[in-house]
Scaffold this motif. Structure first.
Motif, PDB file in Angstrom:
ATOM      1  N   ALA A 101       1.077  -1.107  -0.258  1.00  0.00           N
ATOM      2  CA  ALA A 101      -0.191  -0.033   0.052  1.00  0.00           C
ATOM      3  C   ALA A 101       0.528   1.607  -0.128  1.00  0.00           C
ATOM      4  O   ALA A 101       0.594   2.360  -0.504  1.00  0.00           O
ATOM      5  N   ASN A 176      -3.992   4.515  11.797  1.00  0.00           N
ATOM      6  CA  ASN A 176      -2.203   3.974  12.204  1.00  0.00           C
ATOM      7  C   ASN A 176      -2.314   5.700  12.386  1.00  0.00           C
ATOM      8  O   ASN A 176      -2.014   6.354  11.132  1.00  0.00           O
ATOM      9  N   ASP A 205      -8.022   4.953   3.005  1.00  0.00           N
ATOM     10  CA  ASP A 205      -6.474   4.531   3.476  1.00  0.00           C
ATOM     11  C   ASP A 205      -7.151   3.285   4.516  1.00  0.00           C
ATOM     12  O   ASP A 205      -7.032   3.285   5.787  1.00  0.00           O
ATOM     13  N   TYR A 208      -5.930  -1.352   7.260  1.00  0.00           N
ATOM     14  CA  TYR A 208      -6.612  -1.923   8.942  1.00  0.00           C
ATOM     15  C   TYR A 208      -8.093  -2.198   9.291  1.00  0.00           C
ATOM     16  O   TYR A 208      -9.035  -2.580   9.886  1.00  0.00           O
ATOM     17  N   SER A 237      -0.895  -6.438   3.482  1.00  0.00           N
ATOM     18  CA  SER A 237       0.309  -6.366   4.868  1.00  0.00           C
ATOM     19  C   SER A 237      -0.771  -7.156   6.378  1.00  0.00           C
ATOM     20  O   SER A 237      -0.040  -7.850   7.145  1.00  0.00           O
ATOM     21  N   LYS A 238      -1.536  -6.253   6.498  1.00  0.00           N
ATOM     22  CA  LYS A 238      -2.220  -6.251   7.973  1.00  0.00           C
ATOM     23  C   LYS A 238      -2.779  -7.454   8.290  1.00  0.00           C
ATOM     24  O   LYS A 238      -3.034  -8.292   8.770  1.00  0.00           O
ATOM     25  N   ARG A 246       4.608  -7.741  -0.535  1.00  0.00           N
ATOM     26  CA  ARG A 246       4.465  -6.386  -0.653  1.00  0.00           C
ATOM     27  C   ARG A 246       3.295  -6.097  -1.793  1.00  0.00           C
ATOM     28  O   ARG A 246       4.053  -5.944  -3.000  1.00  0.00           O
TER      29      ARG A 246
HETATM   30  N1  PMP Z   1      -0.790   2.357   5.770  1.00  0.00           N
HETATM   31  C1  PMP Z   1      -0.864   2.157   6.957  1.00  0.00           C
HETATM   32  C2  PMP Z   1      -1.894   3.521   7.628  1.00  0.00           C
HETATM   33  C3  PMP Z   1      -0.311   1.344   7.527  1.00  0.00           C
HETATM   34  O1  PMP Z   1       0.108   1.467   8.024  1.00  0.00           O
HETATM   35  C4  PMP Z   1       0.834   1.133   6.162  1.00  0.00           C
HETATM   36  C5  PMP Z   1       1.796  -0.024   7.025  1.00  0.00           C
HETATM   37  N2  PMP Z   1       3.089  -0.042   6.594  1.00  0.00           N
HETATM   38  C6  PMP Z   1       0.693   1.064   4.799  1.00  0.00           C
HETATM   39  C7  PMP Z   1      -0.075   1.993   4.394  1.00  0.00           C
HETATM   40  C8  PMP Z   1       1.501   0.412   3.980  1.00  0.00           C
HETATM   41  O2  PMP Z   1       1.509  -0.873   3.978  1.00  0.00           O
HETATM   42  P1  PMP Z   1       2.001  -1.557   3.375  1.00  0.00           P
HETATM   43  O3  PMP Z   1       3.256  -0.831   2.116  1.00  0.00           O
HETATM   44  O4  PMP Z   1       3.320  -3.059   4.190  1.00  0.00           O
HETATM   45  O5  PMP Z   1       1.185  -2.890   1.787  1.00  0.00           O
END
Ligand code: PMP
Ligand code: GLU
Length: 394
Positions: A101, A176, A205, A208, A237-238, A246
């Motif tokens: 992301a 976050n 975004d 989560y 990811s989460k 990735r």
């Molecule tokens: N947005 C938020 C709010 C996040 O906490 C994260 C965590 N790294 C990301 C985007 C990016 O996530 P990722 O690149 O691992 O998909």
């Protein structure tokens, strides 16, 4: 030696979350007993059914470049997910798969911002938003919120922050670092303001989304007048504990998706093929398949709130999602602890690292100088031990 690096990189801050995680790793390798609560990274293993899909993809020789915007069947799985979980209809030409992301966000900044364009960031915001915006020569405009409003921006604050230069607003819900979740009514309030400013775009975004203890995630793109100007960002990811794989993605108006594809075609050629195949399995599985992780985060949130609540000087909101607590510790400012003067959240976070061997992240990195962020994506044992240590050194 003369600094030969570009102004661009010289003026960019290092990611505070990754920097703290690196520091904790380094101290650990020196033999220090560090408990790392700085990085927002699930401590679970990737569910087996996702691993199997990745192994199958290796055997099936998914070794060539994928289409730049992602495999069509992955984009179909993403479209189905948007429909199933968010009630949003995105065609395949509105979806772009990226290397996390984080890259989705970088793509958006690079294709949407011209020099001087303002991007409203309700603070606290995720650490990288501000530097990604600056990299694209945009101007982050922070709107401070506080624990009294559960760290959420009100429609009045949004209205006041909009200027003729405002191009976008970026926010995460669940947030976050605060864990705050905007409900339907709150998003309706923001959308009402935005409807009067048709040239302002929204980055929502929602990474989560599933880590939401109240239930009822709302996507702002679903609110009247917002779909055409919202870029919904998400990733695996989460919720699926796939940070290292990735994969992130967006659903957006077609012209924005097309621009992001053009951009990443020159930068990455698209996301990792094996991880894309595995993501199909993740997104096609029912949400119930990851409920055990959400339940565990919920339990830990309650534990951490109870334990931190016993420490005088920690002022806490009740996070409804993600896996962070964001206590206001400004009551410690001006105090001297074990010979260290605490004048800022950074001082406080460093004090915890040095004296309690617990890694956290200063709120300054998230645009809030009164708080620190503690990730509870760690085992119950580690959390109990970390908080006992914090209590002891305070
Ligand atoms: N947005 C938020 C709010 C996040 O906490 C994260 C965590 N790294 C990301 C985007 C990016 O996530 P990722 O690149 O691992 O998909
Ligand atoms: N999103 C996580 C965090 O905020 C991972 C680190 C990062 O990507 O910066 O800690």
């Amino acid at each position: 030696m003369k600094n030969h690096l570009s102004n661009r990189i010289n003026s960019m801050a290092t990611s505070a979350t990754l920097a703290m995680a690196a520091k904790a790793r380094e101290l650990k390798s020196e033999g220090k007993d560090i408990i790392g609560l700085s990085l927002g990274e699930p401590d679970f293993n990737i569910p087996d059914f996702i691993k199997e899909a990745a192994k199958q993809a290796v055997d099936d020789n998914y070794s060539s470049y994928s289409p730049v915007d992602g495999y069509a069947d992955l984009k179909q799985a993403i479209a189905n997910k948007f429909k199933r979980d968010n009630g949003l209809t995105y065609g395949l030409n509105q979806i772009v798969v990226s290397t996390g992301a984080k890259q989705s966000l970088a793509n958006i900044a690079m294709v949407m911002l011209n020099q001087g364009d303002e991007v409203i960031l309700p603070a606290p915001y995720w650490v990288s938003y501000s530097d990604i915006v600056k990299l694209a020569e945009g101007v982050p405009v922070e709107v401070a919120t506080s624990i009294e409003t559960d760290f959420k921006m009100t429609p009045e604050q949004l209205e006041k922050a909009i200027t003729p230069k405002t191009k976008m607003i970026w926010f995460s819900s669940p947030c976050n670092p605060s864990g705050s979740v905007y409900n339907q009514e709150e998003l309706e309030g923001l959308a009402k303001v935005l409807r009067n400013h048709p040239n302002v775009f929204v980055v929502s975004d929602e990474i989560y989304e599933h880590i939401n203890f109240r239930g009822g995630h709302v996507s702002i793109a679903n609110i009247e007048g917002m779909y055409e100007r919202t870029i919904t960002v998400n990733g695996v990811s989460k919720a699926f504990a796939m940070t290292g794989w990735r994969i992130g993605y967006i659903g957006a108006p077609e012209w924005i998706a097309k621009a992001c594809t053009k951009f990443q075609g020159q930068i990455t050629s698209g996301a990792n093929a094996i991880a894309q195949r595995a993501t199909i399995a993740a997104l096609e599985a029912p949400v119930s398949s990851i409920k055990y992780m959400i339940d565990e985060f919920h339990k830990r949130r309650d534990l951490v709130l109870a334990l931190l609540g016993e420490i005088e000087g920690f002022n806490l909101n009740v996070p409804e999602g993600a896996f962070y607590v964001f206590p206001d510790i400004s009551g410690f400012f001006g105090k001297t602890l074990k010979g260290s003067v605490i004048n800022s959240a950074s001082d406080f976070s460093l004090y915890l690292l040095e004296h309690a061997n617990v890694a956290t992240v200063t709120g300054e990195a998230f645009g809030n100088p009164n708080c620190i962020r503690i990730s509870y994506a760690a085992s119950e044992k580690e959390l109990r031990e970390a908080i006992a240590r914090i209590k002891a050194v305070l």
